[in-house]
Write a protein that holds these residues in place. Structure first.
Motif, PDB file in Angstrom:
ATOM      1  N   TYR A  39      11.140  -2.580  10.851  1.00 52.47           N
ATOM      2  CA  TYR A  39      10.047  -2.070  10.006  1.00 52.47           C
ATOM      3  C   TYR A  39       9.780  -3.755   9.301  1.00 52.47           C
ATOM      4  O   TYR A  39      10.956  -4.463   8.710  1.00 52.47           O
ATOM      5  CB  TYR A  39      10.428  -1.321   8.670  1.00 52.47           C
ATOM      6  N   ILE A  40       8.973  -3.653   8.977  1.00 53.05           N
ATOM      7  CA  ILE A  40       7.660  -4.642   7.894  1.00 53.05           C
ATOM      8  C   ILE A  40       7.014  -4.031   6.238  1.00 53.05           C
ATOM      9  O   ILE A  40       6.674  -3.275   6.137  1.00 53.05           O
ATOM     10  CB  ILE A  40       6.878  -5.459   8.391  1.00 53.05           C
ATOM     11  N   MET A  41       8.184  -5.005   5.630  1.00 54.87           N
ATOM     12  CA  MET A  41       8.054  -4.390   4.073  1.00 54.87           C
ATOM     13  C   MET A  41       6.779  -5.302   3.668  1.00 54.87           C
ATOM     14  O   MET A  41       6.766  -6.392   3.498  1.00 54.87           O
ATOM     15  CB  MET A  41       9.176  -4.482   3.712  1.00 54.87           C
ATOM     16  N   LEU A  42       5.237  -4.303   2.529  1.00 50.70           N
ATOM     17  CA  LEU A  42       5.073  -5.285   2.191  1.00 50.70           C
ATOM     18  C   LEU A  42       4.823  -4.825   0.532  1.00 50.70           C
ATOM     19  O   LEU A  42       4.954  -3.685   0.317  1.00 50.70           O
ATOM     20  CB  LEU A  42       3.385  -4.619   2.903  1.00 50.70           C
ATOM     21  N   LEU A  43       5.086  -5.747   0.354  1.00 46.19           N
ATOM     22  CA  LEU A  43       4.975  -5.539  -1.579  1.00 46.19           C
ATOM     23  C   LEU A  43       3.565  -5.994  -2.646  1.00 46.19           C
ATOM     24  O   LEU A  43       3.161  -7.514  -1.893  1.00 46.19           O
ATOM     25  CB  LEU A  43       6.187  -6.168  -2.506  1.00 46.19           C
ATOM     26  N   LYS A  52      -2.662   8.058  -7.630  1.00 47.13           N
ATOM     27  CA  LYS A  52      -4.204   7.861  -7.515  1.00 47.13           C
ATOM     28  C   LYS A  52      -5.172   6.624  -7.611  1.00 47.13           C
ATOM     29  O   LYS A  52      -6.076   6.994  -7.110  1.00 47.13           O
ATOM     30  CB  LYS A  52      -4.089   8.731  -8.620  1.00 47.13           C
ATOM     31  N   SER A  53      -4.834   6.148  -7.924  1.00 46.46           N
ATOM     32  CA  SER A  53      -6.158   5.121  -8.235  1.00 46.46           C
ATOM     33  C   SER A  53      -5.699   3.572  -7.083  1.00 46.46           C
ATOM     34  O   SER A  53      -6.747   2.596  -6.913  1.00 46.46           O
ATOM     35  CB  SER A  53      -6.275   4.494  -9.397  1.00 46.46           C
ATOM     36  N   VAL A  54      -4.574   3.946  -6.073  1.00 44.54           N
ATOM     37  CA  VAL A  54      -4.912   3.218  -4.514  1.00 44.54           C
ATOM     38  C   VAL A  54      -4.740   3.563  -3.228  1.00 44.54           C
ATOM     39  O   VAL A  54      -4.507   4.804  -2.770  1.00 44.54           O
ATOM     40  CB  VAL A  54      -3.208   2.888  -4.849  1.00 44.54           C
ATOM     41  N   LYS A  55      -6.003   2.879  -2.619  1.00 53.20           N
ATOM     42  CA  LYS A  55      -5.975   3.325  -1.445  1.00 53.20           C
ATOM     43  C   LYS A  55      -5.197   2.510  -0.315  1.00 53.20           C
ATOM     44  O   LYS A  55      -5.749   1.515  -0.480  1.00 53.20           O
ATOM     45  CB  LYS A  55      -7.483   3.403  -1.712  1.00 53.20           C
ATOM     46  N   HIS A 103       3.580   6.074  11.181  1.00 52.71           N
ATOM     47  CA  HIS A 103       4.579   6.673  10.395  1.00 52.71           C
ATOM     48  C   HIS A 103       4.869   4.973   9.043  1.00 52.71           C
ATOM     49  O   HIS A 103       5.900   4.714   8.402  1.00 52.71           O
ATOM     50  CB  HIS A 103       5.523   6.303  10.759  1.00 52.71           C
ATOM     51  N   ILE A 104       3.577   4.769   8.623  1.00 46.72           N
ATOM     52  CA  ILE A 104       3.306   3.859   7.610  1.00 46.72           C
ATOM     53  C   ILE A 104       3.135   5.475   6.674  1.00 46.72           C
ATOM     54  O   ILE A 104       3.565   5.679   5.787  1.00 46.72           O
ATOM     55  CB  ILE A 104       2.179   3.830   7.862  1.00 46.72           C
ATOM     56  N   LYS A 105       4.801   4.133   5.617  1.00 46.15           N
ATOM     57  CA  LYS A 105       4.544   5.448   4.626  1.00 46.15           C
ATOM     58  C   LYS A 105       3.704   4.061   3.419  1.00 46.15           C
ATOM     59  O   LYS A 105       4.195   2.487   3.263  1.00 46.15           O
ATOM     60  CB  LYS A 105       6.119   5.264   3.980  1.00 46.15           C
ATOM     61  N   ALA A 106       3.875   4.410   1.755  1.00 46.38           N
ATOM     62  CA  ALA A 106       3.459   3.658   0.699  1.00 46.38           C
ATOM     63  C   ALA A 106       3.234   4.986  -0.171  1.00 46.38           C
ATOM     64  O   ALA A 106       3.760   5.860  -0.340  1.00 46.38           O
ATOM     65  CB  ALA A 106       2.071   3.774   0.765  1.00 46.38           C
ATOM     66  N   SER A 107       4.717   3.728  -1.399  1.00 49.89           N
ATOM     67  CA  SER A 107       4.789   4.464  -2.441  1.00 49.89           C
ATOM     68  C   SER A 107       4.131   3.217  -3.909  1.00 49.89           C
ATOM     69  O   SER A 107       3.904   2.176  -3.046  1.00 49.89           O
ATOM     70  CB  SER A 107       5.768   4.619  -2.907  1.00 49.89           C
ATOM     71  N   VAL A 108       3.628   3.840  -4.880  1.00 49.34           N
ATOM     72  CA  VAL A 108       3.688   2.553  -6.162  1.00 49.34           C
ATOM     73  C   VAL A 108       4.772   2.889  -7.278  1.00 49.34           C
ATOM     74  O   VAL A 108       5.037   4.148  -7.897  1.00 49.34           O
ATOM     75  CB  VAL A 108       2.381   3.087  -6.371  1.00 49.34           C
ATOM     76  N   SER A 109       5.002   2.233  -7.796  1.00 52.45           N
ATOM     77  CA  SER A 109       5.935   2.295  -9.184  1.00 52.45           C
ATOM     78  C   SER A 109       5.241   0.891  -9.994  1.00 52.45           C
ATOM     79  O   SER A 109       5.933   0.102  -8.894  1.00 52.45           O
ATOM     80  CB  SER A 109       7.171   2.379  -8.539  1.00 52.45           C
ATOM     81  N   GLY A 111       3.277  -0.600 -11.090  1.00 51.59           N
ATOM     82  CA  GLY A 111       1.914  -1.397 -10.623  1.00 51.59           C
ATOM     83  C   GLY A 111       2.214  -2.241  -9.848  1.00 51.59           C
ATOM     84  O   GLY A 111       2.363  -3.158  -9.544  1.00 51.59           O
ATOM     85  N   VAL A 112       3.710  -2.111  -9.036  1.00 54.14           N
ATOM     86  CA  VAL A 112       4.090  -2.340  -7.231  1.00 54.14           C
ATOM     87  C   VAL A 112       3.793  -1.611  -6.057  1.00 54.14           C
ATOM     88  O   VAL A 112       3.860  -0.923  -6.396  1.00 54.14           O
ATOM     89  CB  VAL A 112       4.775  -2.855  -6.914  1.00 54.14           C
ATOM     90  N   LEU A 113       2.743  -2.068  -5.286  1.00 59.55           N
ATOM     91  CA  LEU A 113       2.311  -0.694  -4.172  1.00 59.55           C
ATOM     92  C   LEU A 113       3.140  -1.246  -3.304  1.00 59.55           C
ATOM     93  O   LEU A 113       3.295  -2.909  -2.731  1.00 59.55           O
ATOM     94  CB  LEU A 113       1.600  -0.918  -3.484  1.00 59.55           C
ATOM     95  N   ARG A 114       4.163  -0.694  -2.297  1.00 62.06           N
ATOM     96  CA  ARG A 114       5.732  -1.194  -1.333  1.00 62.06           C
ATOM     97  C   ARG A 114       4.918   0.392   0.327  1.00 62.06           C
ATOM     98  O   ARG A 114       4.629   1.492  -0.853  1.00 62.06           O
ATOM     99  CB  ARG A 114       6.488  -0.280  -2.017  1.00 62.06           C
ATOM    100  N   LEU A 115       4.700  -0.931   0.848  1.00 60.68           N
ATOM    101  CA  LEU A 115       3.985  -0.261   1.709  1.00 60.68           C
ATOM    102  C   LEU A 115       5.425  -0.701   3.574  1.00 60.68           C
ATOM    103  O   LEU A 115       6.083  -1.804   3.296  1.00 60.68           O
ATOM    104  CB  LEU A 115       2.948  -0.980   3.419  1.00 60.68           C
ATOM    105  N   THR A 116       5.870   0.321   4.485  1.00 65.58           N
ATOM    106  CA  THR A 116       7.024   0.427   4.759  1.00 65.58           C
ATOM    107  C   THR A 116       5.942   0.911   6.447  1.00 65.58           C
ATOM    108  O   THR A 116       5.321   2.009   6.213  1.00 65.58           O
ATOM    109  CB  THR A 116       8.091   0.707   4.228  1.00 65.58           C
TER     110      THR A 116
END
Lengths: 134, 140
Positions: A39-43, A52-55, A103-109, A111-116
């Motif tokens: 996978y490719i990870m994007l931070l 809620k405020s990230v799209k 199967h792209i996954k996204a989470s925020v914690s 103030g960091v967005l993490r996309l897999t």
């Protein structure tokens, strides 16, 4: 000297010659993009945003991340030191075909967005066993 | 800032000074040390905000001494693992420390700090003993 870039928030559009008509400023988040085996990870650093405020949108092969940040208000205070601006975030990436879009996954914690972004089955490196001809 | 050869021989430190200045100039182009802060002041109260995303609040430290507040912390460095490729590596990691001087002495016991969505907020009131007192005038 990559440090200089990291110290100051970059304002989106300024370097590309794109003009905006929105009242809010838009910043380009700093990102880390790490390609692993499967996978490719994007931070992306987007201080001030929550889940809620990230799209995250994917249109054809263009991945766009956007974050909304409400400006801080301190009534009857005066701004004495101003080192960073507050505004929205936006950055666009072009994905290659080898991403498994479903199967792209996204989470925020914090103030960091993490996309897999998982690699599509066809794009993964395969080891092909070689058999000797006997 | 040209130096002659003889001057350089006589004072080799001058070259170091010159290099130091050069590096500082480059490094300061971002016009502030990490992390960037915004400070609001209202008489005997200061509100500091700082963008420190990706930092574990446990690893954030705020210390107060006189009129100086120091924010420090660490954001873990990700070790490059074998078999991975870094396409972008823009996020700043590692230790940081930043001091801000306020126009008054801080009441360390009344400092409040919160961390939300990668933004640190610190509220620092002035020492009560220093705050201006209103003196009533009696008419006789």
């Amino acid at each position: 000297m990559t440090d200089t870039r990291e110290m100051k928030k970059r304002e989106e559009g300024l370097e590309k010659g794109v003009e905006r008509t929105r009242a809010k400023r838009v910043y380009t988040p700093a990102v880390d993009i790490i390609e692993k085996k499967d996978y490719i990870m994007l931070l992306a650093d987007m201080p001030g945003v929550d889940e809620k405020s990230v799209k995250v949108t994917l249109e054809k092969d263009v991945l766009t991340i956007r974050g909304n940040v409400e400006p801080e208000v301190h009534d009857s205070h005066r701004l004495a030191i101003h080192e960073y601006g507050i505004g929205d975030y936006e950055r666009t990436f072009t994905l290659s075909n080898e991403i498994d879009r479903e199967h792209i996954k996204a989470s925020v914690s914090d103030g960091v967005l993490r996309l897999t972004l998982p690699k599509a089955e066809t794009a993964r490196t395969r080891h092909i066993p070689i058999t000797g001809t006997a | 800032m040209t130096t002659t050869y003889v001057e350089r021989i006589l004072n080799p430190w001058q070259e170091f000074d010159r290099m130091d200045r050069m590096f500082n100039r480059v490094a300061r182009r971002g016009n502030c040390e990490f992390p960037a802060v915004n400070v609001w002041i209202n008489g005997g109260n200061a509100e500091i905000s700082s963008e420190v995303s990706g930092v574990d609040p446990e690893k954030l430290d705020i210390s107060v001494s006189g009129n100086i507040v120091t924010l420090s912390g660490t954001r873990p460095v990700d070790e490059k693992k074998e078999g991975e490729f870094r396409h972008r590596h823009e996020i700043r990691r590692g230790d940081f420390s930043k001091s801000v001087q306020l126009p008054f002495n801080i009441d360390a016991d009344k400092v409040h700090a919160s961390y939300k969505n990668g933004v640190l907020h610190v509220s620092l009131p002035q020492l009560e003993a220093e705050q201006p007192k209103k003196i009533e005038i009696k008419s006789e």
